[in-house]
Scaffold this active site. Structure first.
Site, PDB file in Angstrom:
ATOM      1  N   ASP A  80       0.823  -1.208   0.000  1.00  0.00           N
ATOM      2  CA  ASP A  80       0.000   0.000   0.000  1.00  0.00           C
ATOM      3  C   ASP A  80       0.858   1.260   0.000  1.00  0.00           C
ATOM      4  O   ASP A  80       2.046   1.235   0.321  1.00  0.00           O
ATOM      5  CB  ASP A  80      -0.936   0.021   1.207  1.00  0.00           C
ATOM      6  N   GLU A 175       0.169  -1.393   5.533  1.00  0.00           N
ATOM      7  CA  GLU A 175       1.187  -0.972   6.507  1.00  0.00           C
ATOM      8  C   GLU A 175       0.955   0.469   6.926  1.00  0.00           C
ATOM      9  O   GLU A 175       1.111   0.824   8.081  1.00  0.00           O
ATOM     10  CB  GLU A 175       2.582  -1.106   5.894  1.00  0.00           C
TER      11      GLU A 175
HETATM   12 ZN   LIG Z   1       6.695   2.140   4.199  1.00  0.00          ZN
END
Ligand SMILES: [Zn+2]
Length: 408
Positions: A80, A175
């Site tokens: 992401d 994340e």
């Molecule tokens: Zn990162």
């Protein structure tokens, strides 16, 4: 495929994560990217390639050594990009042989990447840099990490003379919204330890991060018409301010660095009747971290001595410093350092003033230091990555595999 081409292809896929959806992965673009990566891993010949319903992709490069007892080591990167800035329609551009002057990212909108503002640019004079068109982030965080890991695996397959044990790789979603480690299957990954390829500048190596908590302090006031409030009104806003100024004035993000911890007042939601202060508490040292949380309880009691039952505090731990999990097995840091030295990179060990997926993974039983992926100015339009940084990160992965086998 070469490293740069691979990276330029990845950044074109919109994988921005979203805190609000409560889905895993939080956005469908991440799953599209995961499927594409799965097909790519199969095509280049990796084994045990599995993509689960949560968008976690795992694969294996089998050992090519006859040695027994070589530990299984992993490399991890996240798919992401930050919710802070759009990652849709990324138009990367290569600035060849950077001359050290301003880089016009977007002439029409007047967006310029300036070394006067970002002096780290000058460390990369003469190099080829990948920049944005000024309207999106780049996504080097962390698609550079993904490209580096995959290209390193491809390199190892093409160079059977480099002996290595079993290598596992994993790419996870979300994340940037703090959930990358959440549904990570440490058991299935089956590594003794791993590295996240998610740091910034060349040489960065991190195995210490903050201990982190969030504290909500609520103040209940008593509202009375201000014209007749004498000795009756308790203004929750004012009591909250009283609380806030009892905290050490200089222990804030804007006055600290290195190993210094802080209290950060994130938001004030207030009225005369009720005011809530939301803080985050950060400290690398576990004892000091615990003392900081105690201080909140202490100050709350102090307020309540003056205004009975007015204040209450709710503290929730968020994550802990991975140092305590890595310290007993410091050779995993030494191996990464050694790998960098052998390819001519000076390791820069520094404490992370934040958290990482690796920290959460370390507490789930997978010790996981963080290595540079090479990008700079993450999460915004000025993000860029020098191509030599990416190449060095890829070489670091290869060297680690080699050293782990060599030192058994
Ligand atoms: Zn990162």
């Amino acid at each position: 495929m070469n490293l740069t081409e691979r990276f330029l292809g990845y950044v074109k896929i919109d994988t921005q994560s979203d805190e609000q959806t409560e889905l895993t992965p939080s956005t469908p673009g991440q799953m599209d990217f995961a499927r594409q990566l799965r097909d790519e891993l199969i095509a280049i010949g990796l084994q045990e390639v599995t993509l689960d319903d949560n968008g976690y992709l795992y694969a294996t490069l089998p050992a090519n050594t006859d040695k027994a007892g070589v530990p299984v080591v992993g490399f991890i990167a996240h798919m992401d990009t930050s919710p802070d800035m759009s990652g849709k329609g990324v138009h990367p551009r290569i600035v060849q042989h950077y001359d050290g002057l301003d880089i016009v990212l977007n002439a029409e909108k007047g967006i310029v990447l300036q070394p006067s503002y970002y002096p780290e640019l000058l460390d990369h004079k003469g190099e080829d840099l990948i920049v944005t068109d000024g309207t999106t982030l780049l996504g080097a965080d962390d698609k550079a990490g993904i490209a580096e890991i995959i290209t390193a695996m491809e390199y190892l397959m093409a160079h059977p003379e480099i002996k290595h044990g079993k290598i596992r790789i994993a790419f996870n979603p979300d994340e940037e919204i703090g959930l990358g480690a959440h549904k990570f299957d440490v058991q299935k990954f089956g590594c003794e330890w791993a590295y996240t390829m998610d740091g910034g500048e060349l040489g960065e190596l991190e195995y210490e991060n903050f201990n982190a908590a969030v504290a909500r302090v609520s103040f209940n006031g008593v509202n009375v018409h201000p014209g007749s409030a004498k000795h009756k009104m308790i203004n929750a806003n004012r009591v909250a301010i009283q609380f806030a100024i009892m905290l050490p004035r200089w222990e804030t993000p804007e006055h600290t660095d290195g190993y210094e911890g802080f209290y950060h007042l994130m938001s004030i939601d207030g009225s005369v009747e009720k005011t809530v202060l939301t803080y985050i508490i950060r400290d690398h040292d576990r004892d000091r971290f615990e003392r900081r949380k105690k201080e909140f309880e202490h100050l709350t009691r102090k307020i309540n001595r003056e205004f009975p039952n007015c204040a209450s505090v709710e503290i929730k731990d968020q994550y802990y410093n991975m140092r305590e999990k890595v310290e007993p097995i410091m050779h995993i840091v030494e191996i990464a350092k050694q790998a960098m030295v052998e390819i001519g990179v000076t390791p820069k060990v520094q404490p992370i003033r934040g958290g990482t997926d690796g920290a959460q993974l370390s507490f789930k039983g997978l010790p996981c230091p963080n290595i540079f992926a090479g990008g700079l100015n993450f999460h915004g339009r000025y993000e860029f990555i020098p191509i030599p940084n990416m190449e060095k990160a890829m070489m670091t992965v290869i060297k680690i595999c080699e050293i782990v086998e060599r030192t058994v």
